[in-house]
Structures are given as C-alpha cells and as structure tokens.
Design a protein around this motif. Structure first.
Motif, mmCIF file in Angstrom:
data_model
loop_
_atom_site.group_PDB
_atom_site.id
_atom_site.type_symbol
_atom_site.label_atom_id
_atom_site.label_comp_id
_atom_site.label_asym_id
_atom_site.label_seq_id
_atom_site.Cartn_x
_atom_site.Cartn_y
_atom_site.Cartn_z
ATOM 1 N N THR A 136 0.752 -1.180 -0.098
ATOM 2 C CA THR A 136 -0.040 0.070 -0.260
ATOM 3 C C THR A 136 0.857 1.115 -0.013
ATOM 4 O O THR A 136 2.161 1.204 0.438
ATOM 5 N N LEU A 137 0.355 2.305 -0.486
ATOM 6 C CA LEU A 137 1.135 3.641 -0.688
ATOM 7 C C LEU A 137 0.098 4.628 -0.401
ATOM 8 O O LEU A 137 -1.039 4.761 -1.066
ATOM 9 N N VAL A 138 0.398 5.585 0.680
ATOM 10 C CA VAL A 138 -0.390 6.703 0.667
ATOM 11 C C VAL A 138 0.360 7.871 0.452
ATOM 12 O O VAL A 138 1.429 8.275 0.704
ATOM 13 N N LEU A 139 -0.405 8.718 -0.323
ATOM 14 C CA LEU A 139 0.165 10.221 -0.873
ATOM 15 C C LEU A 139 -0.669 11.444 -0.460
ATOM 16 O O LEU A 139 -1.788 11.251 -0.009
ATOM 17 N N GLU A 140 -0.086 12.319 -0.531
ATOM 18 C CA GLU A 140 -0.766 13.720 -0.367
ATOM 19 C C GLU A 140 -0.570 14.799 -1.406
ATOM 20 O O GLU A 140 0.573 14.871 -1.783
ATOM 21 N N GLY A 141 -1.826 15.084 -1.784
ATOM 22 C CA GLY A 141 -1.916 16.175 -2.946
ATOM 23 C C GLY A 141 -2.718 16.065 -3.873
ATOM 24 O O GLY A 141 -3.983 15.530 -3.376
ATOM 25 N N GLU A 142 -3.034 16.622 -5.047
ATOM 26 C CA GLU A 142 -3.915 16.435 -6.043
ATOM 27 C C GLU A 142 -3.624 15.128 -6.653
ATOM 28 O O GLU A 142 -2.781 14.596 -7.134
ATOM 29 N N ALA A 143 -4.804 14.384 -6.361
ATOM 30 C CA ALA A 143 -5.125 12.872 -6.714
ATOM 31 C C ALA A 143 -4.301 12.700 -7.934
ATOM 32 O O ALA A 143 -3.735 11.786 -8.284
ATOM 33 N N LYS A 144 -5.056 13.274 -9.230
ATOM 34 C CA LYS A 144 -4.781 13.015 -10.479
ATOM 35 C C LYS A 144 -3.129 13.131 -10.749
ATOM 36 O O LYS A 144 -2.588 12.465 -11.383
#
Length: 201
Positions: A136-144
């Motif tokens: 799994t990977l969690v990122l932060e920002g504008e999804a696209k």
C-alpha cells in the motif's frame, strides 16, 4: 578394440550434450508485472480493485510455487492537501483570511490518517482473500497528479482506476482523475467502468 572405440565415442557424445541440457534448465523466468490500483472512498474504485483481483490474480499470487514469477499489486490512496487558511468575502473588493488553529490542523490530519487506514485495510483484506501480493502507498496532494507521478517513479506496467461516471457538466467543472491519467500517465492505463447502478447520477 572396436568395443573401446565405441565406448569412447559414447562418452564423448554424452559430454558434448551436457551444456545443452544445462541451458534448457536455466530458461529465463517470466517478466515480473507491477500494477497500481488507485482507490478512494467511492464504490467505483473498489469495484476496479475487485476487477483486477478477479482477472489478474494468476499474475499476482503469493503462493510459494508462483512467488518467483509473480508480480506486485500496489494500492494507492491520495489524501487531499489541507489548507491552513481560508479566505472569506469581507465587503466589496475585500477578503478576510481565517487561519486554522494547530488543534484543528491536528484533528484534520488525524481524520485523514484514519480514513486512509480504513480504506487500505479494506483493500488488503480483499487482496489477501485471493492470496494477492500487495503493498500500500499513501500520498498527499492533487490525486490525479500524484498518481501519475507515482506510476512514473515506480515504473509501473499497468495503472488501473475506476470511473465515477460523472456527467458532462460535473466533468467540465470538477475534472476527471481517469481522464487526466489517461492523457498523462507514462504507462498503459485501464479504466474500469462500474455497473449502471453504481454510477454517479
């Protein structure tokens, strides 16, 4: 003497065939596949994940026999960035900036982390039920934008996203993650369209 010559010829023949047998035993393994599925709170994104599990499980198994040749499925969730202030109208031509307190910021971040953990936990349960190799990977920002950056850095073989079925008006104003990824992702992309009853009206 004739028997000695025949024996020598057989031994020579056997020695000459050994390298050929070795080459056959060292046949190259299948190319490892790396797939990414982007999920959010929508049912359509989990429908896309289930579709991948149902159709690509043979490439992503964790069983001991398949592990050497199987690929990896990465489930990605992108958290929306939290803005520390908001601007409100304060009369003609003016605006007032309201800054969030540290307590509010911490509360929002905690809520985001809990949401991400719940979504990824649900995704992992779905994958483990079919013995799928998953990370799994969690990122932060504008999804696209973050999804496209991630697949480029990870050298992904296939990106899978769900389609929310936005109408033309909503698509024009809100944009579409699937549309953006289809035009900007540096890898093949599969957009999974959910059943009609799941589509956003």
């Amino acid at each position: 003497m004739a028997e000695d010559q025949a024996t020598t010829a057989m031994e020579t023949s056997a020695v000459e065939k050994q390298p050929e047998t070795t080459r056959e035993a060292e046949a190259p393994s299948l190319t490892t596949k790396r797939m990414v599925v982007a999920i959010d709170e929508s049912d359509s994104s989990f429908y896309a994940l289930q579709w991948v599990i149902d159709h690509f499980s043979n490439l992503l198994l964790t069983t001991q026999a398949a592990e050497a040749e199987s690929g990896m499925l990465t489930v990605v969730h992108v958290q929306s960035p939290f803005h520390h202030f908001a601007a409100f109208p304060a009369g003609p031509g003016g605006a007032t900036a309201v800054y969030a307190s540290s307590t509010m910021i911490e509360s929002v971040r905690k809520a985001q982390q809990e949401t991400s953990a719940a979504l990824l936990s649900r995704a992992l349960q779905m994958c483990r039920a079919k013995q799928i190799r998953t990370e799994t990977l969690v990122l932060e920002g504008e999804a696209k934008e973050m999804i496209c950056e991630a697949v480029e850095q990870m050298h992904v073989d296939l990106l899978v996203v769900g389609s929310r079925g936005l109408g033309k008006i909503k698509r024009a104003f809100l944009g579409s993650v699937s549309d953006y990824c289809a035009h900007h992702a540096h890898c093949p992309i599969l957009i999974v369209k959910p059943p009609k009853e799941m589509m956003t009206k």
